[in-house]
Design a protein around this motif. Structure first.
Motif, mmCIF file in Angstrom:
data_model
loop_
_atom_site.group_PDB
_atom_site.id
_atom_site.type_symbol
_atom_site.label_atom_id
_atom_site.label_comp_id
_atom_site.label_asym_id
_atom_site.label_seq_id
_atom_site.Cartn_x
_atom_site.Cartn_y
_atom_site.Cartn_z
ATOM 1 N N THR A 107 20.304 100.145 33.674
ATOM 2 C CA THR A 107 18.632 100.270 33.151
ATOM 3 C C THR A 107 18.683 99.855 31.650
ATOM 4 O OG1 THR A 107 18.731 102.473 33.018
ATOM 5 C CG2 THR A 107 18.258 101.587 35.165
ATOM 6 N N LEU A 108 19.537 100.269 30.861
ATOM 7 C CA LEU A 108 19.609 100.115 29.558
ATOM 8 C C LEU A 108 20.532 98.993 29.199
ATOM 9 C CD1 LEU A 108 19.386 103.913 28.074
ATOM 10 C CD2 LEU A 108 17.319 102.147 28.684
ATOM 11 N N GLY A 109 21.085 97.958 29.870
ATOM 12 C CA GLY A 109 21.893 96.978 29.638
ATOM 13 C C GLY A 109 23.217 97.291 29.795
ATOM 14 N N ASP A 110 24.022 96.541 29.403
ATOM 15 C CA ASP A 110 25.522 96.908 29.648
ATOM 16 C C ASP A 110 26.428 96.919 28.427
ATOM 17 O OD1 ASP A 110 25.601 94.229 28.855
ATOM 18 O OD2 ASP A 110 26.691 93.345 30.558
ATOM 19 N N ASP A 111 25.792 97.069 27.134
ATOM 20 C CA ASP A 111 26.411 97.323 25.911
ATOM 21 C C ASP A 111 26.634 98.703 25.763
ATOM 22 O OD1 ASP A 111 27.351 97.581 23.514
ATOM 23 O OD2 ASP A 111 25.617 96.252 22.449
ATOM 24 N N PRO A 112 27.949 99.337 25.683
ATOM 25 C CA PRO A 112 27.824 100.782 25.730
ATOM 26 C C PRO A 112 27.376 101.424 24.272
ATOM 27 C CG PRO A 112 30.117 99.612 26.434
ATOM 28 C CD PRO A 112 29.132 98.610 25.849
#
Length: 218
Positions: A107-112
Motif C-alpha cells: 500500500t506504500l509502494g515497493d521501495d523498502p
C-alpha cells in the motif's frame, strides 16, 4: 552457564516439549507442525519466564565457586537489566512488524526505504541516520521464513506472558497448571486453532497486560 544461556535452553525446551507431548498421530498437524505462525513461539517464550522467576532461578542456580544461592540483590539487578529501555525495545518490535506487513501489502509502494521511513515517522522515538539501511539486512522477512509474519514474535509474547501468569497465580511450580498446559496446548498440535488452545488453557481470551508487566512497563 550464563543466565542468557539458561533462558535460551528453556526457550528451546519449549519447542521440544511441543513435539514430545503431542498426542496427534498425523505428522502434518502434530507438535509444532501446522500450528499457526501467531502461536508457534508460545511454548518457547512461556518457558523462558521460568528463568525470570525468583524462586525457580534461585532453586536451579548456585555460585560457581562457593555454591552460595543467588543473592536477592543480584536477582533484582537481573530484572532491572531486563527492563532497561523496555519501552524502546517494544516500539522497535512494533516498527519491524509494521514495516514487514506494509511492505508485503504494497500500500506504500515497493521501495523498502520509503516504507520504513513512513513507519518510523509514526512509531520511532529514536531515528537512525539517513545512511542507515536496516531493511536491506532484515533477513527474517526475506530469507528467514517470517515474510508478513514478523508480528508473530510479539503476539506470541502476549500469549506467553498471559499464559505464564496462570502459573504465577497458581504458585509458579504447580503440577496441575503444567498438566493443563500440556493437555490444552502442547498435546493438541494443529487439531484445533491455536486461539482455541490458548482459550482452553487460560479460560479466556488473551490479555495484553501481562506483556506490559513482563517488560516492566506496568
Amino acid at each position: 552457564m550464563s543466565h542468557r544461556q539458561v533462558v535460551t535452553l528453556l526457550h528451546e525446551t519449549g519447542h521440544c516439549l511441543h513435539h514430545l507431548f503431542t498426542e496427534v498421530d498425523r505428522p502434518s498437524i502434530a507438535g509444532m507442525a501446522g500450528t499457526e505462525w501467531d502461536a508457534i513461539e508460545l511454548p518457547s517464550q512461556l518457558m523462558e519466564d521460568f528463568a525470570w522467576d525468583r524462586e525457580v532461578l534461585t532453586g536451579m542456580s548456585r555460585h560457581h565457586v562457593t555454591g552460595a544461592p543467588l543473592p536477592p540483590a543480584l536477582f533484582e539487578r537481573l530484572i532491572a537489566a531486563r527492563h532497561f529501555q523496555a519501552g524502546l525495545a517494544l516500539l522497535r518490535q512494533i516498527e519491524f512488524a509494521m514495516f514487514d506487513l506494509l511492505l508485503h501489502l504494497g500500500t506504500l509502494g515497493d521501495d523498502p526505504m520509503t516504507v520504513m521511513a513512513a513507519v518510523r515517522s509514526e512509531i520511532a522515538v529514536v531515528r537512525p541516520p539517513s545512511w542507515h539501511r536496516f531493511p536491506h539486512g532484515f533477513l527474517h522477512i526475506f530469507s528467514g521464513g517470517y515474510a508478513s509474519g514478523y508480528y508473530s514474535y510479539l503476539w506470541a509474547e502476549v500469549l506467553a506472558a498471559d499464559g505464564f501468569e496462570r502459573f504465577v497465580e497458581a504458585g509458579v511450580v504447580d503440577r496441575a497448571t503444567g498438566e493443563a498446559f500440556r493437555a490444552e496446548v502442547l498435546s493438541r498440535g494443529a487439531t484445533r486453532p491455536a486461539a482455541e488452545n490458548f482459550r482452553a488453557f487460560r479460560r479466556r481470551d488473551a490479555d495484553l497486560t501481562p506483556l506490559l508487566v513482563r517488560r516492566g512497563l506496568v
